[in-house]
Design a protein around this motif. Structure first.
Motif, mmCIF file in Angstrom:
data_model
loop_
_atom_site.group_PDB
_atom_site.id
_atom_site.type_symbol
_atom_site.label_atom_id
_atom_site.label_comp_id
_atom_site.label_asym_id
_atom_site.label_seq_id
_atom_site.Cartn_x
_atom_site.Cartn_y
_atom_site.Cartn_z
ATOM 1 N N MET A 66 0.731 -1.138 -0.070
ATOM 2 C CA MET A 66 0.062 0.043 0.102
ATOM 3 C C MET A 66 0.945 1.251 -0.072
ATOM 4 N N LYS A 67 2.061 0.899 0.588
ATOM 5 C CA LYS A 67 2.975 2.232 0.670
ATOM 6 C C LYS A 67 3.237 2.798 -0.893
ATOM 7 N N GLU A 68 3.773 1.751 -1.688
ATOM 8 C CA GLU A 68 4.147 1.590 -3.079
ATOM 9 C C GLU A 68 2.955 2.256 -3.742
ATOM 10 N N SER A 69 1.663 2.012 -3.506
ATOM 11 C CA SER A 69 0.420 2.609 -4.005
ATOM 12 C C SER A 69 0.394 3.955 -3.851
ATOM 13 N N ALA A 70 0.649 4.328 -2.659
ATOM 14 C CA ALA A 70 0.821 6.022 -1.982
ATOM 15 C C ALA A 70 1.687 6.488 -2.884
ATOM 16 N N GLU A 71 2.941 5.895 -3.013
ATOM 17 C CA GLU A 71 3.998 6.607 -3.687
ATOM 18 C C GLU A 71 3.550 6.925 -5.100
ATOM 19 N N GLN A 72 3.131 5.947 -5.753
ATOM 20 C CA GLN A 72 2.620 6.042 -7.195
ATOM 21 C C GLN A 72 1.488 7.260 -7.290
ATOM 22 N N ASN A 73 0.622 7.225 -6.481
ATOM 23 C CA ASN A 73 -0.315 8.224 -6.613
ATOM 24 C C ASN A 73 0.306 9.507 -6.375
ATOM 25 N N LEU A 74 1.406 9.603 -5.341
ATOM 26 C CA LEU A 74 1.992 10.875 -5.018
ATOM 27 C C LEU A 74 2.761 11.404 -6.180
ATOM 28 N N GLN A 75 3.379 10.388 -6.900
ATOM 29 C CA GLN A 75 4.223 10.724 -8.225
ATOM 30 C C GLN A 75 3.130 11.048 -9.255
ATOM 31 N N ALA A 76 1.859 10.486 -9.364
ATOM 32 C CA ALA A 76 1.033 10.792 -10.428
ATOM 33 C C ALA A 76 0.599 12.140 -10.445
ATOM 34 N N LYS A 77 0.449 12.717 -9.136
ATOM 35 C CA LYS A 77 -0.014 14.303 -8.756
ATOM 36 C C LYS A 77 0.825 15.189 -9.719
ATOM 37 N N ASN A 78 2.174 14.784 -9.950
ATOM 38 C CA ASN A 78 2.762 15.790 -10.409
ATOM 39 C C ASN A 78 2.329 16.310 -11.967
ATOM 40 N N LEU A 79 1.864 15.478 -12.648
ATOM 41 C CA LEU A 79 1.430 15.908 -14.060
ATOM 42 C C LEU A 79 0.131 16.946 -13.886
ATOM 43 N N PRO A 80 -0.744 16.545 -13.093
ATOM 44 C CA PRO A 80 -1.962 17.764 -12.962
ATOM 45 C C PRO A 80 -1.309 18.909 -12.530
ATOM 46 N N LEU A 81 -0.417 18.761 -11.473
ATOM 47 C CA LEU A 81 0.130 20.204 -10.944
ATOM 48 C C LEU A 81 0.662 20.802 -12.037
ATOM 49 N N ASP A 82 1.830 20.149 -12.842
ATOM 50 C CA ASP A 82 2.485 20.890 -13.948
ATOM 51 C C ASP A 82 1.447 21.251 -14.927
ATOM 52 N N VAL A 83 0.317 20.619 -15.324
ATOM 53 C CA VAL A 83 -0.802 21.160 -16.308
ATOM 54 C C VAL A 83 -1.337 22.531 -15.822
ATOM 55 N N ALA A 84 -1.838 22.562 -14.336
ATOM 56 C CA ALA A 84 -2.529 23.497 -13.762
ATOM 57 C C ALA A 84 -1.262 24.884 -14.073
ATOM 58 N N ILE A 85 -0.026 24.609 -13.552
ATOM 59 C CA ILE A 85 0.871 25.524 -13.580
ATOM 60 C C ILE A 85 1.189 26.283 -14.999
ATOM 61 N N GLU A 86 1.088 25.368 -15.988
ATOM 62 C CA GLU A 86 1.581 25.711 -17.325
ATOM 63 C C GLU A 86 0.147 26.418 -18.081
ATOM 64 N N CYS A 87 -1.067 26.109 -17.474
ATOM 65 C CA CYS A 87 -2.153 26.848 -18.008
ATOM 66 C C CYS A 87 -1.972 28.352 -17.356
ATOM 67 N N LEU A 88 -1.611 28.300 -16.056
ATOM 68 C CA LEU A 88 -1.531 29.653 -15.523
ATOM 69 C C LEU A 88 -0.543 30.528 -16.153
ATOM 70 N N THR A 89 0.590 29.845 -16.669
ATOM 71 C CA THR A 89 1.628 30.590 -17.164
ATOM 72 C C THR A 89 1.373 31.295 -18.591
ATOM 73 N N LEU A 90 0.415 30.153 -19.171
ATOM 74 C CA LEU A 90 -0.112 30.518 -20.652
ATOM 75 C C LEU A 90 -0.840 31.795 -20.682
ATOM 76 N N ARG A 91 -1.931 31.670 -19.745
ATOM 77 C CA ARG A 91 -2.941 32.844 -19.630
ATOM 78 C C ARG A 91 -2.142 34.124 -19.119
ATOM 79 N N ASP A 92 -0.864 33.949 -18.653
ATOM 80 C CA ASP A 92 -0.321 35.292 -18.147
ATOM 81 C C ASP A 92 -0.024 36.032 -19.314
#
Length: 336
Positions: free
Chosen positions: A1-27
């Motif tokens: 389960m620890k590995e699953s949590a780590e994988q989910n934590l790693q997977a959150k980098n993509l939506p964070l990068d996408v959100a930041i990229e959208c904010l940067t674009l809209r600047d």
């Protein structure tokens, strides 16, 4: 389960990068379009949700690591206790197998002594029960932690998905608003261009009328000036003289009125050109903003389309698309 949590934590980098990229674009929005609209609010909220989910997952990962350390410690303690009991059983079985005919029996020096480190039966029982109870407690807590981790993963995924839906709804709504405003501005631009064309035609007519009146005035002036050279008594103020004088006055009044109308028309034309420039600047801003938000929506497809199947529909460098565009989108790209 620890590995699953780590994988989910790693997977959150993509939506964070996408959100930041959208904010940067809209600047890159310009002028009046640089507003804190619902899209920007949802994007910032999305970043906050992702940060919160990452913190929650990181906390569970840390708890898992600590629990794993405790479980390993308990296992080592159990293994040590088990080895001691196995060794003791071997000794007691050996003692049980001894009899009067055993070859290795002999008298020992002070065999009734109490060796250092000896424990009572109660201490032995308490020690064994403590190890057993501790192991069971740690296993129970580990099971509860696994359930808590699974729940946290599910909750964070649900929160993030709900926020993704809300953000993309805000994007679509904002795009519809901008497309409506863009269409209205294009309609105003068309009307303004028509008004400019009509006013330019009116100005041409006024200028032609003014030229004709000036020619008529020149003619009257020339006639009047020529008649001043009449000799002697012929230099009289006759009907022709009065008629020419009246005609000059009328022409001068008409020319003054035409000049005033022409000046007013020129002022109106200048105002229309300024209005047209503002409209076209606003149209360019709207086209730029729509293009940026369209690119953001395209980038956000990464959140739902597998990476190996993702193909950008908007080219970041050439600002062209890989799909058939509506005339409105084509105009947006031309203005951009």
């Amino acid at each position: 389960m620890k590995e699953s949590a780590e994988q989910n934590l790693q997977a959150k980098n993509l939506p964070l990068d996408v959100a930041i990229e959208c904010l940067t674009l809209r600047d890159s929005r310009r002028d009046i379009d640089v507003v804190k609209d619902p899209v920007e609010e949802e994007l910032h909220k999305e970043v906050e949700v992702i940060d919160a989910t990452k913190k929650a997952l990181q906390q569970k990962i840390s708890q898992s690591f600590e629990k794993l350390c405790l479980l390993q410690e308990v296992r080592q303690q159990l293994n040590s206790d088990h080895r001691g009991k196995v060794e003791t059983l071997d000794i007691d079985r050996g003692c049980l197998s001894l009899n009067l005919k055993s070859p290795n029996i002999s008298l020992k020096i002070n065999p009734t002594r109490v060796p250092d480190g000896s424990s009572t039966l109660q201490q032995w029982d308490e020690f064994s029960r403590f190890n057993k109870n501790r192991a069971e407690a740690e296993m129970k807590e580990a099971t509860e932690l696994r359930e808590a981790i699974a729940l946290t993963i599910a909750e964070t995924n649900n929160e993030l998905e709900a926020q993704r839906v809300a953000t993309e709804f805000a994007f679509r709504k904002r795009l519809r608003e901008m497309e409506k405003a863009y269409s209205e501005l294009k309609w105003q631009e068309k009307n303004t261009l028509e008004e400019i064309a009509e006013l330019q035609e009116d100005i041409q007519h006024l200028e032609e009328d003014l030229r004709r009146k000036l020619l008529n005035l020149k003619l009257c002036h020339t006639r009047l000036e020529s008649r001043t050279y009449r000799p002697n008594v012929e230099l009289c103020r006759d009907q022709a003289q009065y008629g020419l004088t009246d005609e000059v006055h009328q022409l001068e009044a008409t020319i003054a009125a035409l000049k005033q109308k022409l000046a007013q028309a020129q002022d109106a034309l200048d105002a229309l050109y300024k209005h047209l420039a503002r409209l076209q600047a606003d149209i360019a801003c709207k086209a730029n903003s729509m293009l940026l938000d369209t690119k953001c929506m395209d980038i956000r497809r990464k959140l739902t389309v597998p990476a190996e199947k993702f193909t950008p529909e908007v080219d970041t460098f050439t600002r062209t698309t890989n799909r058939t565009m509506s005339p409105l989108k084509s105009c947006q790209l031309e203005l951009a």
